[in-house]
Design an enzyme around this catalytic site. Structure first.
Site, PDB file in Angstrom:
ATOM      1  N   TYR A  54       0.829  -1.215   0.000  1.00 43.17           N
ATOM      2  CA  TYR A  54       0.000   0.000   0.000  1.00 43.17           C
ATOM      3  C   TYR A  54       0.856   1.254   0.000  1.00 43.17           C
ATOM      4  O   TYR A  54       2.068   1.206   0.219  1.00 43.17           O
ATOM      5  CB  TYR A  54      -0.982   0.004   1.176  1.00 43.17           C
ATOM      6  CG  TYR A  54      -0.367   0.344   2.515  1.00 43.17           C
ATOM      7  CD1 TYR A  54       0.491  -0.534   3.163  1.00 43.17           C
ATOM      8  CD2 TYR A  54      -0.649   1.558   3.129  1.00 43.17           C
ATOM      9  CE1 TYR A  54       1.045  -0.209   4.386  1.00 43.17           C
ATOM     10  CE2 TYR A  54      -0.097   1.887   4.360  1.00 43.17           C
ATOM     11  CZ  TYR A  54       0.746   1.003   4.977  1.00 43.17           C
ATOM     12  OH  TYR A  54       1.305   1.326   6.189  1.00 43.17           O
ATOM     13  N   ARG A  73       8.286   4.189  -4.460  1.00 44.89           N
ATOM     14  CA  ARG A  73       8.311   3.207  -3.368  1.00 44.89           C
ATOM     15  C   ARG A  73       7.307   2.083  -3.622  1.00 44.89           C
ATOM     16  O   ARG A  73       7.567   0.919  -3.294  1.00 44.89           O
ATOM     17  CB  ARG A  73       8.042   3.888  -2.026  1.00 44.89           C
ATOM     18  CG  ARG A  73       8.230   2.918  -0.855  1.00 44.89           C
ATOM     19  CD  ARG A  73       8.117   3.599   0.487  1.00 44.89           C
ATOM     20  NE  ARG A  73       6.807   4.193   0.668  1.00 44.89           N
ATOM     21  CZ  ARG A  73       6.490   5.019   1.664  1.00 44.89           C
ATOM     22  NH1 ARG A  73       7.407   5.348   2.568  1.00 44.89           N
ATOM     23  NH2 ARG A  73       5.284   5.511   1.766  1.00 44.89           N
ATOM     24  N   ARG A 121      -7.339 -20.461  -1.995  1.00 46.44           N
ATOM     25  CA  ARG A 121      -6.365 -20.234  -0.930  1.00 46.44           C
ATOM     26  C   ARG A 121      -5.248 -21.278  -0.926  1.00 46.44           C
ATOM     27  O   ARG A 121      -5.501 -22.476  -0.837  1.00 46.44           O
ATOM     28  CB  ARG A 121      -7.069 -20.229   0.425  1.00 46.44           C
ATOM     29  CG  ARG A 121      -6.158 -19.770   1.552  1.00 46.44           C
ATOM     30  CD  ARG A 121      -6.904 -19.697   2.879  1.00 46.44           C
ATOM     31  NE  ARG A 121      -6.040 -19.177   3.929  1.00 46.44           N
ATOM     32  CZ  ARG A 121      -5.076 -19.895   4.527  1.00 46.44           C
ATOM     33  NH1 ARG A 121      -4.895 -21.159   4.206  1.00 46.44           N
ATOM     34  NH2 ARG A 121      -4.310 -19.336   5.447  1.00 46.44           N
ATOM     35  N   HIS A 123      -0.785 -21.095   0.263  1.00 39.65           N
ATOM     36  CA  HIS A 123       0.307 -20.191   0.628  1.00 39.65           C
ATOM     37  C   HIS A 123       1.178 -19.813  -0.569  1.00 39.65           C
ATOM     38  O   HIS A 123       1.602 -18.684  -0.712  1.00 39.65           O
ATOM     39  CB  HIS A 123       1.186 -20.820   1.715  1.00 39.65           C
ATOM     40  CG  HIS A 123       0.548 -20.795   3.068  1.00 39.65           C
ATOM     41  ND1 HIS A 123      -0.615 -21.467   3.352  1.00 39.65           N
ATOM     42  CD2 HIS A 123       0.897 -20.158   4.204  1.00 39.65           C
ATOM     43  CE1 HIS A 123      -0.949 -21.255   4.607  1.00 39.65           C
ATOM     44  NE2 HIS A 123      -0.054 -20.456   5.162  1.00 39.65           N
ATOM     45  N   LYS A 169       6.518  -1.889   2.148  1.00 32.05           N
ATOM     46  CA  LYS A 169       5.299  -1.279   2.692  1.00 32.05           C
ATOM     47  C   LYS A 169       4.122  -2.224   2.451  1.00 32.05           C
ATOM     48  O   LYS A 169       3.294  -2.025   1.557  1.00 32.05           O
ATOM     49  CB  LYS A 169       5.048   0.107   2.081  1.00 32.05           C
ATOM     50  CG  LYS A 169       4.053   0.931   2.900  1.00 32.05           C
ATOM     51  CD  LYS A 169       4.105   2.392   2.523  1.00 32.05           C
ATOM     52  CE  LYS A 169       2.983   3.214   3.135  1.00 32.05           C
ATOM     53  NZ  LYS A 169       3.052   3.384   4.589  1.00 32.05           N
ATOM     54  N   GLU A 202      11.471   2.947  14.491  1.00 28.68           N
ATOM     55  CA  GLU A 202      10.583   3.980  13.938  1.00 28.68           C
ATOM     56  C   GLU A 202       9.257   3.927  14.681  1.00 28.68           C
ATOM     57  O   GLU A 202       9.072   3.122  15.585  1.00 28.68           O
ATOM     58  CB  GLU A 202      10.379   3.752  12.429  1.00 28.68           C
ATOM     59  CG  GLU A 202       9.733   2.416  12.107  1.00 28.68           C
ATOM     60  CD  GLU A 202       9.591   2.132  10.619  1.00 28.68           C
ATOM     61  OE1 GLU A 202       9.490   3.085   9.829  1.00 28.68           O
ATOM     62  OE2 GLU A 202       9.562   0.934  10.262  1.00 28.68           O
ATOM     63  N   LEU A 227      10.874   1.523   7.398  1.00 32.43           N
ATOM     64  CA  LEU A 227      10.335   1.925   6.102  1.00 32.43           C
ATOM     65  C   LEU A 227      11.076   3.186   5.650  1.00 32.43           C
ATOM     66  O   LEU A 227      11.299   4.101   6.454  1.00 32.43           O
ATOM     67  CB  LEU A 227       8.840   2.232   6.238  1.00 32.43           C
ATOM     68  CG  LEU A 227       8.167   2.579   4.909  1.00 32.43           C
ATOM     69  CD1 LEU A 227       8.043   1.341   4.026  1.00 32.43           C
ATOM     70  CD2 LEU A 227       6.799   3.205   5.139  1.00 32.43           C
TER      71      LEU A 227
HETATM   72  N1  PLP Z   1       7.197   4.148   9.032  1.00 35.42           N
HETATM   73  C1  PLP Z   1       6.094   3.388   8.967  1.00 35.42           C
HETATM   74  C2  PLP Z   1       6.089   2.049   9.634  1.00 35.42           C
HETATM   75  C3  PLP Z   1       4.955   3.855   8.272  1.00 35.42           C
HETATM   76  O1  PLP Z   1       3.851   3.099   8.212  1.00 35.42           O
HETATM   77  C4  PLP Z   1       5.001   5.136   7.674  1.00 35.42           C
HETATM   78  C5  PLP Z   1       3.842   5.678   6.951  1.00 35.42           C
HETATM   79  O2  PLP Z   1       2.778   5.128   6.951  1.00 35.42           O
HETATM   80  C6  PLP Z   1       6.163   5.887   7.779  1.00 35.42           C
HETATM   81  C7  PLP Z   1       7.252   5.354   8.453  1.00 35.42           C
HETATM   82  C8  PLP Z   1       6.261   7.251   7.150  1.00 35.42           C
HETATM   83  O3  PLP Z   1       6.396   7.117   5.753  1.00 35.42           O
HETATM   84  P1  PLP Z   1       5.898   8.259   4.758  1.00 35.42           P
HETATM   85  O4  PLP Z   1       6.658   9.494   5.100  1.00 35.42           O
HETATM   86  O5  PLP Z   1       6.248   7.734   3.420  1.00 35.42           O
HETATM   87  O6  PLP Z   1       4.428   8.418   4.983  1.00 35.42           O
END
Ligand code: PLP
Length: 308
Positions: A54, A73, A121, A123, A169, A202, A227
């Site tokens: 996403y 990304r 379904r 895996h 992501k 984070e 991320l």
């Molecule tokens: N880290 C995580 C785990 C996130 O889910 C997000 C955004 O949803 C971010 C960092 C920030 O990323 P961005 O600046 O691309 O929104």
């Protein structure tokens, strides 16, 4: 279709509400549909395995912020799980704009998801499934974000129990959801997740930053532990152009709690000051000056790059 009683959702079909249709439009599998009646197949792998990627893109004054970064990304995440984008960049951009237009969205968020599609379904990833592309929009009153920016927010720290590919992501966010829920129940806005060596990775949905007492801006270096935030990248570019010293490196919870300033970044909120980490006030307990400057730099650069 029945959906949960949640203000963020279109309650057209909730049996407990008699609200008029909101007019929100969703995009699912090539069609624009009323938000309240849009859905995916029950065998969709996004639903069954979180086999799904996403993106969330902010919309300000009807314009998409950091669009190229989010699209890049998206392609990287899809590549990492062996999927191709369901649309080329050009047509994808066109659908994104059409969603902003149909939803009369001026300030808010565009959510985009690509699942591997519906399949019996198993895996094993099917070779032939047709990806499902989903988009929704959501209004976000700028005043709500500005209030957080003015007052700052609290964070609490918790162990990072996620998998080792946090650079992808993916919608498999259960660990983030659990940590964020604990934070909110503890009265905090965000959670900072901490690795086994005691370093902050984070936030549950934001990147984590501190400003040292020497005035250096610090955020964790990119790896599969975090991320690669698009907001983070834009802010680092803006900081470099403004001649601000920054360091991409790990920092411990102890260093963060003793920092002069702290903040979080995401597409949803831009730069938001952190004024408390666990029991400790950060600096004097009010949003810091360098944080405010970082917000201004981010806003200026992202606005100048935003495309109509
Ligand atoms: N880290 C995580 C785990 C996130 O889910 C997000 C955004 O949803 C971010 C960092 C920030 O990323 P961005 O600046 O691309 O929104």
């Amino acid at each position: 279709l029945k959906i949960v009683n949640n203000d963020a959702l279109d309650m057209t079909h909730s049996s407990h509400h008699t609200r008029a249709p909101s007019g929100r439009i969703a995009y699912v599998g090539g069609r624009y549909l009323p938000h309240g009646s849009a859905g995916v197949h029950i065998e969709d792998r996004g639903l069954q395995f979180a086999d799904s990627i996403y993106e969330v893109c902010a919309v300000t004054d009807g314009r998409l912020l950091d669009e190229e970064g989010h699209l890049a990304r998206l392609e990287r995440s899809l590549g990492a799980i062996g999927m191709k984008a369901p649309l080329e960049r050009g047509p994808l951009r066109a659908v994104m704009r059409e969603m902003v237009r149909r939803n009369h969205l001026r300030d808010g968020l565009l959510y985009l998801q690509v699942t591997r599609g519906a399949y019996a379904r198993d895996h094993m990833m099917p070779a032939t499934a047709k990806p499902t592309l989903i988009m929704t929009t959501r209004r976000l009153a700028p005043e709500i974000v500005e209030e957080r920016r003015r007052n700052g927010v609290s964070v609490v720290t918790r162990p990072d129990i996620r998998w080792r590919r946090c650079d992808i992501k993916a919608t498999a966010l259960l660990a983030n959801v659990m940590a964020k829920t604990e934070a909110r129940r503890a009265g905090a806005y965000e959670v900072w997740m901490v690795d086994e060596q005691g370093f902050v990775t984070e936030g549950a949905s934001t990147n984590a930053w501190i400003v040292t007492r020497e005035g250096r801006v610090v955020t964790r270096d990119l790896s599969s532990s975090i991320l690669a935030g698009v907001t983070r990248a834009t802010l680092l570019r803006a900081a470099a152009a403004a001649g601000i010293h920054f360091e991409e490196r790990r920092f411990s919870v102890g260093e963060a709690r003793a920092a002069a300033e702290a903040f979080i970044t995401s597409a949803t909120g831009g730069v938001i000051p952190v004024t408390r980490i666990d029991e400790d006030k950060i600096g004097s307990g009010v949003p810091g000056e360098i944080t405010r400057r970082m917000h201004e730099l981010y806003r200026a650069l992202s606005a100048s790059e935003a495309q109509s």
